[in-house]
Design a protein around this motif. Structure first.
Motif, PDB file in Angstrom:
ATOM      1  N   SER A  15      56.894  72.322  25.317  1.00 12.60           N
ATOM      2  CA  SER A  15      56.653  72.616  23.905  1.00 12.60           C
ATOM      3  C   SER A  15      56.300  71.327  23.165  1.00 12.60           C
ATOM      4  O   SER A  15      56.698  70.232  23.578  1.00 12.60           O
ATOM      5  CB  SER A  15      57.883  73.270  23.262  1.00 12.60           C
ATOM      6  OG  SER A  15      58.929  72.322  23.124  1.00 12.60           O
ATOM      7  N   LEU A  16      55.573  71.469  22.073  1.00  9.64           N
ATOM      8  CA  LEU A  16      55.238  70.312  21.255  1.00  9.64           C
ATOM      9  C   LEU A  16      56.514  69.628  20.773  1.00  9.64           C
ATOM     10  O   LEU A  16      56.604  68.394  20.779  1.00  9.64           O
ATOM     11  CB  LEU A  16      54.357  70.720  20.073  1.00  9.64           C
ATOM     12  CG  LEU A  16      53.968  69.609  19.104  1.00  9.64           C
ATOM     13  CD1 LEU A  16      53.197  68.495  19.818  1.00  9.64           C
ATOM     14  CD2 LEU A  16      53.150  70.170  17.947  1.00  9.64           C
ATOM     15  N   GLU A  17      57.517  70.404  20.402  1.00  6.86           N
ATOM     16  CA  GLU A  17      58.779  69.834  19.937  1.00  6.86           C
ATOM     17  C   GLU A  17      59.452  69.003  21.034  1.00  6.86           C
ATOM     18  O   GLU A  17      59.894  67.873  20.784  1.00  6.86           O
ATOM     19  CB  GLU A  17      59.728  70.942  19.481  1.00  6.86           C
ATOM     20  CG  GLU A  17      61.047  70.433  18.952  1.00  6.86           C
ATOM     21  CD  GLU A  17      61.976  71.555  18.495  1.00  6.86           C
ATOM     22  OE1 GLU A  17      63.149  71.240  18.247  1.00  6.86           O
ATOM     23  OE2 GLU A  17      61.541  72.710  18.387  1.00  6.86           O
ATOM     24  N   ASP A  18      59.503  69.521  22.270  1.00  6.78           N
ATOM     25  CA  ASP A  18      60.085  68.768  23.382  1.00  6.78           C
ATOM     26  C   ASP A  18      59.290  67.497  23.653  1.00  6.78           C
ATOM     27  O   ASP A  18      59.862  66.435  23.919  1.00  6.78           O
ATOM     28  CB  ASP A  18      60.135  69.609  24.656  1.00  6.78           C
ATOM     29  CG  ASP A  18      61.202  70.689  24.627  1.00  6.78           C
ATOM     30  OD1 ASP A  18      62.055  70.676  23.712  1.00  6.78           O
ATOM     31  OD2 ASP A  18      61.178  71.550  25.530  1.00  6.78           O
ATOM     32  N   ALA A  23      58.933  61.627  23.411  1.00  9.38           N
ATOM     33  CA  ALA A  23      58.144  60.453  23.018  1.00  9.38           C
ATOM     34  C   ALA A  23      58.923  59.549  22.067  1.00  9.38           C
ATOM     35  O   ALA A  23      58.775  58.323  22.113  1.00  9.38           O
ATOM     36  CB  ALA A  23      56.833  60.890  22.382  1.00  9.38           C
ATOM     37  N   SER A  24      59.753  60.146  21.228  1.00 11.28           N
ATOM     38  CA  SER A  24      60.505  59.351  20.248  1.00 11.28           C
ATOM     39  C   SER A  24      61.550  58.450  20.901  1.00 11.28           C
ATOM     40  O   SER A  24      62.055  57.531  20.267  1.00 11.28           O
ATOM     41  CB  SER A  24      61.169  60.262  19.211  1.00 11.28           C
ATOM     42  OG  SER A  24      62.253  60.972  19.789  1.00 11.28           O
ATOM     43  N   THR A  25      61.857  58.676  22.176  1.00  9.86           N
ATOM     44  CA  THR A  25      62.841  57.843  22.875  1.00  9.86           C
ATOM     45  C   THR A  25      62.221  56.583  23.471  1.00  9.86           C
ATOM     46  O   THR A  25      62.932  55.742  24.010  1.00  9.86           O
ATOM     47  CB  THR A  25      63.543  58.635  24.002  1.00  9.86           C
ATOM     48  OG1 THR A  25      62.582  58.941  25.035  1.00  9.86           O
ATOM     49  CG2 THR A  25      64.175  59.912  23.483  1.00  9.86           C
ATOM     50  N   ILE A  26      60.894  56.464  23.387  1.00 11.09           N
ATOM     51  CA  ILE A  26      60.194  55.330  23.993  1.00 11.09           C
ATOM     52  C   ILE A  26      59.572  54.488  22.885  1.00 11.09           C
ATOM     53  O   ILE A  26      58.638  54.916  22.208  1.00 11.09           O
ATOM     54  CB  ILE A  26      59.117  55.828  24.987  1.00 11.09           C
ATOM     55  CG1 ILE A  26      59.787  56.679  26.070  1.00 11.09           C
ATOM     56  CG2 ILE A  26      58.356  54.643  25.583  1.00 11.09           C
ATOM     57  CD1 ILE A  26      58.827  57.407  26.957  1.00 11.09           C
ATOM     58  N   ARG A  51      42.271  64.430  16.249  1.00 11.30           N
ATOM     59  CA  ARG A  51      43.324  64.308  17.247  1.00 11.30           C
ATOM     60  C   ARG A  51      44.074  65.636  17.357  1.00 11.30           C
ATOM     61  O   ARG A  51      43.995  66.479  16.474  1.00 11.30           O
ATOM     62  CB  ARG A  51      44.303  63.215  16.836  1.00 11.30           C
ATOM     63  CG  ARG A  51      45.006  63.596  15.540  1.00 11.30           C
ATOM     64  CD  ARG A  51      46.098  62.646  15.156  1.00 11.30           C
ATOM     65  NE  ARG A  51      46.705  63.057  13.926  1.00 11.30           N
ATOM     66  CZ  ARG A  51      47.615  64.027  13.809  1.00 11.30           C
ATOM     67  NH1 ARG A  51      48.023  64.686  14.844  1.00 11.30           N
ATOM     68  NH2 ARG A  51      48.129  64.337  12.638  1.00 11.30           N
ATOM     69  N   SER A  52      44.798  65.813  18.438  1.00  8.02           N
ATOM     70  CA  SER A  52      45.705  66.948  18.587  1.00  8.02           C
ATOM     71  C   SER A  52      47.071  66.524  18.058  1.00  8.02           C
ATOM     72  O   SER A  52      47.400  65.332  18.084  1.00  8.02           O
ATOM     73  CB  SER A  52      45.819  67.358  20.046  1.00  8.02           C
ATOM     74  OG  SER A  52      44.594  67.874  20.512  1.00  8.02           O
ATOM     75  N   PRO A  53      47.892  67.474  17.618  1.00  6.15           N
ATOM     76  CA  PRO A  53      49.183  67.104  17.011  1.00  6.15           C
ATOM     77  C   PRO A  53      50.117  66.294  17.900  1.00  6.15           C
ATOM     78  O   PRO A  53      50.945  65.560  17.400  1.00  6.15           O
ATOM     79  CB  PRO A  53      49.814  68.453  16.669  1.00  6.15           C
ATOM     80  CG  PRO A  53      48.676  69.398  16.573  1.00  6.15           C
ATOM     81  CD  PRO A  53      47.634  68.907  17.531  1.00  6.15           C
ATOM     82  N   PHE A  79      48.141  59.216  25.565  1.00  9.49           N
ATOM     83  CA  PHE A  79      48.500  60.549  26.042  1.00  9.49           C
ATOM     84  C   PHE A  79      47.917  61.602  25.108  1.00  9.49           C
ATOM     85  O   PHE A  79      48.033  61.493  23.891  1.00  9.49           O
ATOM     86  CB  PHE A  79      50.024  60.698  26.117  1.00  9.49           C
ATOM     87  CG  PHE A  79      50.657  59.748  27.098  1.00  9.49           C
ATOM     88  CD1 PHE A  79      50.700  60.052  28.448  1.00  9.49           C
ATOM     89  CD2 PHE A  79      51.196  58.551  26.669  1.00  9.49           C
ATOM     90  CE1 PHE A  79      51.267  59.165  29.354  1.00  9.49           C
ATOM     91  CE2 PHE A  79      51.770  57.665  27.563  1.00  9.49           C
ATOM     92  CZ  PHE A  79      51.811  57.976  28.915  1.00  9.49           C
ATOM     93  N   PHE A  80      47.316  62.617  25.720  1.00  8.50           N
ATOM     94  CA  PHE A  80      46.646  63.676  24.970  1.00  8.50           C
ATOM     95  C   PHE A  80      47.357  64.988  25.295  1.00  8.50           C
ATOM     96  O   PHE A  80      47.352  65.424  26.447  1.00  8.50           O
ATOM     97  CB  PHE A  80      45.164  63.726  25.336  1.00  8.50           C
ATOM     98  CG  PHE A  80      44.534  62.355  25.253  1.00  8.50           C
ATOM     99  CD1 PHE A  80      44.106  61.861  24.035  1.00  8.50           C
ATOM    100  CD2 PHE A  80      44.434  61.541  26.373  1.00  8.50           C
ATOM    101  CE1 PHE A  80      43.566  60.586  23.934  1.00  8.50           C
ATOM    102  CE2 PHE A  80      43.892  60.267  26.290  1.00  8.50           C
ATOM    103  CZ  PHE A  80      43.458  59.794  25.067  1.00  8.50           C
ATOM    104  N   PHE A  81      47.984  65.590  24.287  1.00  2.00           N
ATOM    105  CA  PHE A  81      48.809  66.775  24.500  1.00  2.00           C
ATOM    106  C   PHE A  81      48.038  68.034  24.127  1.00  2.00           C
ATOM    107  O   PHE A  81      47.481  68.135  23.028  1.00  2.00           O
ATOM    108  CB  PHE A  81      50.090  66.686  23.657  1.00  2.00           C
ATOM    109  CG  PHE A  81      51.056  67.788  23.952  1.00  2.00           C
ATOM    110  CD1 PHE A  81      51.875  67.708  25.058  1.00  2.00           C
ATOM    111  CD2 PHE A  81      51.117  68.912  23.152  1.00  2.00           C
ATOM    112  CE1 PHE A  81      52.772  68.739  25.350  1.00  2.00           C
ATOM    113  CE2 PHE A  81      51.998  69.938  23.431  1.00  2.00           C
ATOM    114  CZ  PHE A  81      52.833  69.853  24.531  1.00  2.00           C
TER     115      PHE A  81
END
Length: 126
Positions: A15-18, A23-26, A51-53, A79-81
């Motif tokens: 999921s985008l949220e996951d 990502a916020s941990t790096i 860009r994508s979200p 990274f492209f999500f």
């Protein structure tokens, strides 16, 4: 065409949220907030693609020149999500455990319980 690697789960989409939580941990990653831009070599026209979200940039090690110019960090698209997985270009130095993209990809995959998979389906054990 560049060879791509993907961070994906076999059991479910990411999921985008996951993705954003992982990502916020790096510290070397941040959300991309601007469009991608390039110049048409024939016309000189600037072409922008939104860009994508979940697209992320990575802080690359500073060169001597960037430090001399007073830049704190050099941020590059990494990274492209899209559609429940992240894709990234295989790093030029992918065999080095010190490559910043490889290190970030491995950390993201671990955090997400995902695998790093190549375009041809092979898995990477980073």
């Amino acid at each position: 065409m560049a060879y791509s690697l993907h961070i994906e789960r076999t059991s479910s989409n990411i999921s985008l949220e996951d993705w954003l939580t992982a990502a916020s941990t790096i510290g070397a990653l941040r959300l991309r907030t601007t469009a991608y831009a390039t110049v048409n070599p024939s016309t000189g026209e600037i072409i922008e693609i939104d860009r994508s979200p979940g697209d992320l940039e990575i802080a690359l090690p500073q060169s001597f020149l960037s430090r001399a110019l007073g830049k704190e960090r050099q941020w590059e698209p990494a990274f492209f999500f899209s559609q429940g997985r992240a894709s990234f270009r295989s790093p030029d130095n992918s065999y080095s455990a010190h490559d910043p993209i490889r290190k970030a990809a491995a950390a993201l995959a671990k955090e997400l319980g995902a695998a790093i998979v190549g375009d041809e389906g092979e898995e990477y054990a980073w």
